[in-house]
Every structure is written in structure tokens, then in C-alpha cells.
Design an enzyme around this catalytic site. Structure first.
Site, PDB file in Angstrom:
ATOM      1  N   HIS A   1      -1.649 -51.644  36.395  1.00  0.00           N
ATOM      2  CA  HIS A   1      -0.511 -52.348  36.962  1.00  0.00           C
ATOM      3  C   HIS A   1      -0.613 -53.867  36.836  1.00  0.00           C
ATOM      4  CE1 HIS A   1       3.406 -52.354  38.600  1.00  0.00           C
ATOM      5  NE2 HIS A   1       3.056 -53.369  39.340  1.00  0.00           N
TER       6      HIS A   1
ATOM      7  N   ARG B   1       9.094 -38.027  29.777  1.00  0.00           N
ATOM      8  CA  ARG B   1       8.686 -39.051  28.829  1.00  0.00           C
ATOM      9  C   ARG B   1       7.588 -38.471  27.933  1.00  0.00           C
ATOM     10  NH1 ARG B   1       4.713 -43.096  32.234  1.00  0.00           N
ATOM     11  NH2 ARG B   1       4.549 -44.110  30.215  1.00  0.00           N
ATOM     12  N   ARG B   2       7.222 -39.201  26.903  1.00  0.00           N
ATOM     13  CA  ARG B   2       6.063 -38.887  26.071  1.00  0.00           C
ATOM     14  C   ARG B   2       6.077 -37.459  25.575  1.00  0.00           C
ATOM     15  NH1 ARG B   2       0.816 -41.520  28.948  1.00  0.00           N
ATOM     16  NH2 ARG B   2       1.042 -43.502  27.905  1.00  0.00           N
TER      17      ARG B   2
ATOM     18  N   TYR C   1       1.750 -57.381  35.065  1.00  0.00           N
ATOM     19  CA  TYR C   1       1.940 -58.764  35.536  1.00  0.00           C
ATOM     20  C   TYR C   1       1.325 -59.765  34.564  1.00  0.00           C
ATOM     21  CZ  TYR C   1       3.877 -56.911  39.761  1.00  0.00           C
ATOM     22  OH  TYR C   1       4.684 -56.244  40.634  1.00  0.00           O
TER      23      TYR C   1
ATOM     24  N   HIS D   1      12.622 -47.804  32.315  1.00  0.00           N
ATOM     25  CA  HIS D   1      12.263 -48.922  33.195  1.00  0.00           C
ATOM     26  C   HIS D   1      11.424 -49.974  32.468  1.00  0.00           C
ATOM     27  CE1 HIS D   1      10.541 -51.221  36.469  1.00  0.00           C
ATOM     28  NE2 HIS D   1       9.340 -50.842  36.107  1.00  0.00           N
ATOM     29  N   PHE D   2      10.341 -49.544  31.817  1.00  0.00           N
ATOM     30  CA  PHE D   2       9.496 -50.605  31.242  1.00  0.00           C
ATOM     31  C   PHE D   2      10.023 -51.110  29.902  1.00  0.00           C
ATOM     32  CE2 PHE D   2       6.820 -46.818  30.202  1.00  0.00           C
ATOM     33  CZ  PHE D   2       6.819 -46.933  28.820  1.00  0.00           C
ATOM     34  N   HIS D   3      11.061 -50.445  29.370  1.00  0.00           N
ATOM     35  CA  HIS D   3      11.733 -51.082  28.238  1.00  0.00           C
ATOM     36  C   HIS D   3      12.699 -52.163  28.710  1.00  0.00           C
ATOM     37  CE1 HIS D   3       9.823 -48.072  25.731  1.00  0.00           C
ATOM     38  NE2 HIS D   3      10.147 -48.820  24.702  1.00  0.00           N
TER      39      HIS D   3
END
Lengths: 555, 158
Positions: free
Chosen positions: A229, A445-446, A233, A380-382
């Protein structure tokens, strides 16, 4: 002859030798973007159900390449290129020793990247970028990963040494803001990557070499997410450096408050690490009390995020009003909407609003069950990494590369850069939007394309997968465009001088309290919070560990 | 350190919303017991087939417990045993699952049933099945080349 040398430059130029070190990192970053992006294109095509991979290449092989190159390599290399240039620009040219350490770091990371890549290409390491045990990759893959981390420590130390040197030479003075931010990001990086280093060196390498038979799976995952995580950041903070320090200068304004910027970075330092359990919310073996505690700590990053949003929009509004804006929102129109250096990161900032909201859902204890390991998370992380962070990096590349190569961003390239960001926004809205929606229906996902035995639910997912392929194809066009611009800036753009924009602090801002630069206090809080959040559950994990797992190669 | 008036308002509003949000999540978790699956039950992953209840996967009616049925699943690359299950609408069901090899997921699409299966650990989740229909159970954690063919089916019948 005289004009260039005698005319005092209106800005400070990064030393050529430091520039070469920064550029070396940036070359690798954009090569990773090309290969990783190509793999991304192949993935969305496969998942549409309309395309199969040739030559026996598997979906999970290209997924591993995509994740490793874009999540770990593109980011780390671009960040280091940017940070080295930023430190050299604001704290002064690196000493020969610091620069040498920087190069040793670069080559260590690069050796690791090459070793790991070869193993992935040979299909010896299709374990994805999270390399969860007990799937067991070739030991060379793990050694490669360890070298990337160790290389980043070496390269990071070079940057920190410059900061220490500056502080000694300027006692009682707050350090240059962006150098300070670089050091916060590196401190966070070093503390968090110790976790993954312990996992790789003490668990995965001995186990993959056959020195030990069994591995403690839950402990390895916990060490990974202790790192995983803060990793996000580590990607985000350089984007914040651009927003806080560079963007105000580009719009012709001032940094709203030096102290609030430093405070928000220190809050990121302490609240980024003791939060890894929110990636493990649906796992057995961890008491729900400790999960909830880390959920609360996770949510604390909302506070520096609010500080950041306020500071940025305050800078925008103050500047807009200086330019004569009227009314409540008139200042918005006064922003430099034709300057790619502003527009491209601004689109990234806008994407962070839905991205942050989605992140709050993900980390919300029981709500996580609705989306855990669905393609919602990929969506989300895209938005966070692949839009907010990446567009900010592209926007920074448009002044950083020409600054270092002694060229300029031409009008045509500036226009193309804005078009690129719009293409990106359109492609990502389609792809990430489809991922978010179909993720809520439960699509994982994946996963390779599958009809799941003709399941009615899975049949309903296919139109969204086709939408992902459309969005992903548009994004690949975006990658071609950015690579064209970057190649132009590296080798073909007209010679000239480009500024490395560094904002000045508003004259209304107050003097920065030195407590914000007192590392003893902040590092102590950081470490105490980590110990608080992790000690008891990790002791519990080790004491109650089930028999370990042998390795499996199931691809 | 001076903080602008509007920024104080902004932060107060933001932080109070955050506190309210966390209190709601916390009450839901600790008062109503709505936690994510966090069982602390251990098992030897190499002897799963010999150990109860995994020596008898399937749906079992139980008496005198907070739930009506126990559903036992064993996951291994790339199968779930049993390949489909049937439970009556409105019943409270405890899902109990583990893996014999690598990490797998256990998710019934369209429901809140979603948990990780890790070697050495038993995963448990209690829920009331309040929607009739067929729900695809699938592996949502990459487990190898057959990952996307790993399925079972939850049938909730009236």
C-alpha cells in the site's frame, strides 16, 4: 558568442551530469511504458473473447509483464529521474560521490529488471507482480526483484545525502520544499520496502532455491502488503510534488502555504504504512479487530488529501483573481487551458476525485467483500495510478525532458500533448468505467477470457469486456502519442532552453515552523504506528502458523 | 501555524464526515457483527481430505446453531468440490472452505460471499441467502493456467 553566456538565465539549469543520470532513468521508464502498454492492449483484446495470443504465450505471462513493467518499473524509474533532477535543481548539483552512488543504484535496479524480465519471458515466473506464494517462480525472478529494491535504496541514498549536505550548510533554514518532499517519499519507500525485502530474501529466495521446503503463506502476504500500500503512495507523492510545487509556477501563481504542504507530506509518511491489512480484509488468520484498526488508519490519509485539494484550488483561485476573474467561479476560466504542462496534470487531478471515492469503498472493512478481487479494483487503480499519477508524470515529462536535453516543447507538440491527455481521458473513462460496473456484478480481475461454463451471469459480463477492449485500444493510441512526443523531446525538438518550474511561496504565507523538518519526531511516530498496527497480529500469525506450503508451478 | 479560515471550515467538514463514516462502519462491524471473513481455524493443507468437515464436502443441515446449513467446500487447482450446491431461500448458511494447494478465491458473483482461501487456514462466512437464483461461484485469485475455469454453482431455491 557572448549572448548565451552573459545573459543571466532567468532560471536555474540542472547540471548536465545530473541530467544524464535523470535521463537514464527516464529512458527506461518510457521503454517500460511501451512494452507494458502493449501487453495491456493484448490483455483487453484477449478478454474481449475475440482474440487469442499466438506462439503459446499465455494471458498470465503478459499480465505479469504488464504489472511488473508499469506498476514497478515505469513508476520507480520515472520517479527517480524526476526526483534526482528536482534535488539537483533545488538543493544544488550532486557531488561526484553522490552521482556515482546514483549510477550504482541505477545499474543495480536495471540488472534486476533484466534478470526478472528474462524469467518472465521464459514463462518461468508467471506469478504476476504480487508473486503470491505458494505459486513458485524461478529463483532468478526473486533475485531480480530484490535487486530492483536494493538498487532503489542505493539510488535513494544519493538523493538523501544531498539533502543532508544542504541542511548542514544551511542550519536553521527549512530545506527547499521539493527536496524535502523527495526525502519524505524516500523515507516512506525505504521503510515500507524493508517488508518486501524481508519477504523476498528470507522467505521466497531460500524456498525457491530448495534450501527450505515450506513457506508461511500468510506471513509472506502480510509482508507484501506492508509494502504494497505505501507503494501506491510512493507513486502518488511525486505527482503531489508536481501539483504543490510546479503547477503554481506554471499558472503564474504562488505556492499557497509551504507549511501546509510539508504537514501534508509528513501525514502521508505516518499514515501510509500501517495500513496493509485493508488489502487482506477477506483473508483468514487475521483478527477482524486488527483489520478494523488498520481501516481507521487507512482513512486518515483523507486528511492530507483534503489539505492538498484545498491548497491546489486556493492557488488556482488566487491566480485567477489576480488576472481579474469575477464571481465565485470566474477564476476557473483564467487558468492556462492551452498549456499542456498544466492541462495534462489537471485531468489527472480531476480523475483523483472518483479514484479517491472508489478507494474509500475498497478500504471500508466489510464493504470490501463486494468488490474484493473483482475487476472493480483494476478499474480503481487505473484511475489512481494509470490516470492521476501517469498523466501528471506525462505533464512533467513535457518540461523535464526538454530541460535536460536542452530542447523546447514546440507549439505543435504542446497541442498534441493536450490531445494525448484527452485521448487518455476518453479511453480510460470507457475502460475503467466498464471495469467498475462489471466488477460490481462480480466479474473477477486477473482472469483470462472465460464463459464460466456458460453461466448466465458471466455471459452478461462480455459486453463490458468488449467495452474494456475499446477503451484499452484508445489508451494504446494514447501511449503511441506520448511516446512520439517523448522521442521528439529527446532527440528531434529544436534546441533551446526550457525551465524546470519551481513555485515560490506566497508572500502571505507564514514562516515555516522547523518542527515540520524534525525527522526524529516524525520517524518516531511513523515507527510507533507501524508497531502498534502490526506487532500483535504478526506475533499471532507466527505463533499460530499452520504447516507451511511447498511450492507450486501451475502455469 | 496559521490556517486560513476557509481551510478550517473545509477540514472541519471533511474530518467530521470521516469520523461519522468510521463510526457507522464501526457500529456495523462491532455492534451488528458485520465483519469481513476473518476465521482463525488452522488445518494441515496436505491432509485436508482426511480432516472433518473437509472429508465430507457438501451441504449439511445443522440443528441448534445460529445457522441452518453448513456448506463445506474444498478448493484445489482448478476445481471446487462440490461442483454445485443447493440451499433453500431465506436460510442462514455458514460457508466453510479451504484449499489443498495454492491461494484461491471464493466468490459467489452477485452476493456478498467473497473470501480468500489460503493453504493452512479455514475460511468461514455466515450469511442469509435472501435472493433466489443461480449464483456463479468462481476463483477470483490467480492460481495458475486454469484459473478462469475454476467454478461451482450456488443455487438458491424456493
Amino acid at each position: 558568442m557572448t549572448t548565451v553566456t552573459e545573459k543571466a538565465k532567468s532560471f536555474i539549469q540542472v547540471d548536465k551530469r545530473d541530467g544524464r543520470l535523470a535521463l537514464a532513468h527516464i529512458y527506461v521508464a518510457f521503454m517500460a511504458l511501451f512494452i507494458g502498454g502493449l501487453c495491456g492492449l493484448l490483455q483487453v483484446l484477449v478478454r474481449s473473447g475475440q482474440f487469442t495470443l499466438p506462439w503459446g504465450i499465455t494471458y498470465y505471462q503478459i499480465l505479469t509483464v504488464h504489472g511488473v513493467l508499469l506498476g514497478l518499473i515505469l513508476t520507480t524509474y520515472f520517479i527517480f529521474g524526476f526526483q534526482i533532477a528536482a534535488v539537483s535543481r533545488t538543493a544544488g548539483t550532486l557531488t561526484d560521490k553522490q552521482r556515482l552512488i546514483g549510477w550504482i543504484g541505477f545499474w543495480t535496479m536495471t540488472a534486476g529488471t533484466v534478470a526478472a524480465s528474462i524469467m518472465v519471458l521464459l514463462n518461468e515466473a508467471s506469478v504476476l507482480y504480487t508473486f503470491y506464494a505458494p505459486l513458485q517462480a524461478h529463483w532468478i525472478f526473486y533475485v531480480g526483484m530484490a535487486l530492483v529494491v536494493v538498487g532503489s535504496w542505493i539510488g535513494g541514498i544519493a538523493q538523501i545525502m544531498k539533502y543532508v549536505e544542504w541542511r548542514k550548510a544551511n542550519p536553521g533554514q527549512p530545506s527547499p520544499l521539493i527536496t524535502f518532499m523527495v526525502v519524505v517519499n524516500l523515507a516512506m519507500w525505504i521503510i515500507c520496502s524493508l517488508g518486501v525485502a524481508v519477504e523476498v530474501v528470507f522467505q521466497l529466495i531460500p524456498w525457491s532455491l530448495g534450501w527450505v521446503d515450506k513457506i508461511d503463506v500468510l506471513l509472506s502476504r502480510t509482508l507484501f502488503w506492508y509494502f504494497g500500500h505505501p507503494l501506491v503512495y510512493f507513486w502518488l507523492l511525486p505527482a503531489y510534488m508536481v501539483w504543490y510545487v510546479v503547477i503554481p509556477k506554471i499558472i503564474g501563481g504562488k505556492i499557497f502555504s509551504d507549511s501546509l504542504a510539508r504537514l501534508s507530506f509528513m501525514l502521508f509518511l505516518i499514515f501510509s504504512i500501517p495500513v496493509g491489512f485493508h488489502h487482506q480484509l477477506t483473508e483468514p488468520g487475521i483478527d477482524s479487530f486488527w483489520k478494523f484498526l488498520q481501516v481507521v488508519l487507512t482513512m486518515m490519509v483523507v486528511i492530507p488529501s483534503l489539505l492538498t485539494a484545498f491548497s491546489l484550488f486556493a492557488s488556482f483561485e488566487i491566480r485567477g483573481r489576480e488576472l481579474g476573474a469575477k464571481g465565485v467561479f470566474g477564476w476557473f476560466k483564467k487558468l492556462p487551458w492551452k498549456d499542456a504542462r498544466f492541462v495534462v496534470p489537471f485531468i489527472g487531478m480531476a480523475a483523483f476525485i472518483p479514484a479517491g471515492a472508489g478507494g474509500i469503498i475498497n478500504a471500508s472493512h466489510q464493504m470490501n467483500q463486494i468488490i474484493h478481487n473483482t475487476i472493480w479494483v483494476t478499474g480503481h487503480f487505473h484511475l489512481t495510478l494509470a490516470t492521476t499519477v501517469v498523466l501528471t508524470f506525462f505533464g512533467a515529462a513535457y518540461w523535464l525532458i526538454p530541460h535536460l536535453t536542452g530542447r523546447i516543447l514546440t507549439k505543435q507538440m504542446n497541442r498534441l500533448a493536450i490531445i494525448q491527455a484527452i485521448v487518455w481521458a476518453i479511453g480510460m473513462s470507457i475502460m475503467s468505467g466498464a471495469m467498475h460496473i462489471v466488477g460490481l456484478y462480480g466479474a473477477p480481475r486477473r482472469s483470462d477470457f472465460s464463459t464460466y461454463g456458460g453461466s448466465e451471469q458471466a455471459t452478461d459480463w462480455i459486453p463490458y469486456q468488449i467495452a474494456q477492449a475499446v477503451g484499452g485500444t484508445i489508451l494504446f493510441i494514447g501511449i503511441i502519442l506520448v511516446l512520439y512526443i517523448v522521442a521528439h523531446l529527446l532527440w528531434f525538438a529544436p534546441k533551446g532552453e526550457t525551465e524546470f518550474p519551481i513555485g515560490e511561496v506566497s508572500e502571505h504565507a507564514e514562516k515555516t515552523p522547523m518542527v515540520l523538518e524534525n525527522w526524529k519526531i516524525w520517524l518516531t511516530i511513523c515507527i510507533l504506528l507501524i508497531l502498534f498496527a502490526y506487532t500483535i497480529p504478526v506475533i499471532d500469525m507466527i505463533q499460530n502458523a499452520p504447516p507451511g506450503s511447498k511450492g507450486y508451478k501451475l502455469w | 501555524m496559521h490556517i486560513h479560515k476557509y481551510e478550517k471550515w473545509w477540514l472541519t467538514l471533511g474530518v467530521s464526515s470521516l469520523v461519522v463514516f468510521l463510526i457507522i462502519v464501526g457500529i456495523s462491524a462491532f455492534h451488528y457483527g458485520s465483519h469481513p471473513p476473518s476465521a482463525k481455524v488452522y488445518i494441515d493443507p496436505e491432509r485436508v481430505d482426511e480432516i472433518a468437515p473437509f472429508n465430507n464436502p457438501g451441504v449439511h443441515k445443522v440443528e441448534g446453531k445460529d445457522w441452518d446449513y453448513e456448506v463445506v467446500f474444498v478448493a484445489s487447482a482448478f476445481y471446487y468440490n462440490p461442483p454445485e450446491i443447493e440451499v433453500p431461500l431465506g436460510s442462514t448458511v455458514k460457508f466453510i472452505a479451504t484449499t489443498k494447494d495454492v491461494v484461491h478465491g471464493f466468490q459467489a458473483a452477485g452476493t456478498n460471499i467473497n473470501m480468500m482461501l489460503e493453504p493452512g487456514y479455514v475460511s468461514e462466512y455466515v450469511t442469509t441467502v435472501d435472493k433466489a437464483g443461480e449464483f456463479l461461484i468462481l476463483c477470483n485469485e490467480y492460481c495458475g493456467v486454469g484459473h478462469s475455469t475454476m467454478t461451482s454453482m450456488l443455487k438458491v431455491v424456493e
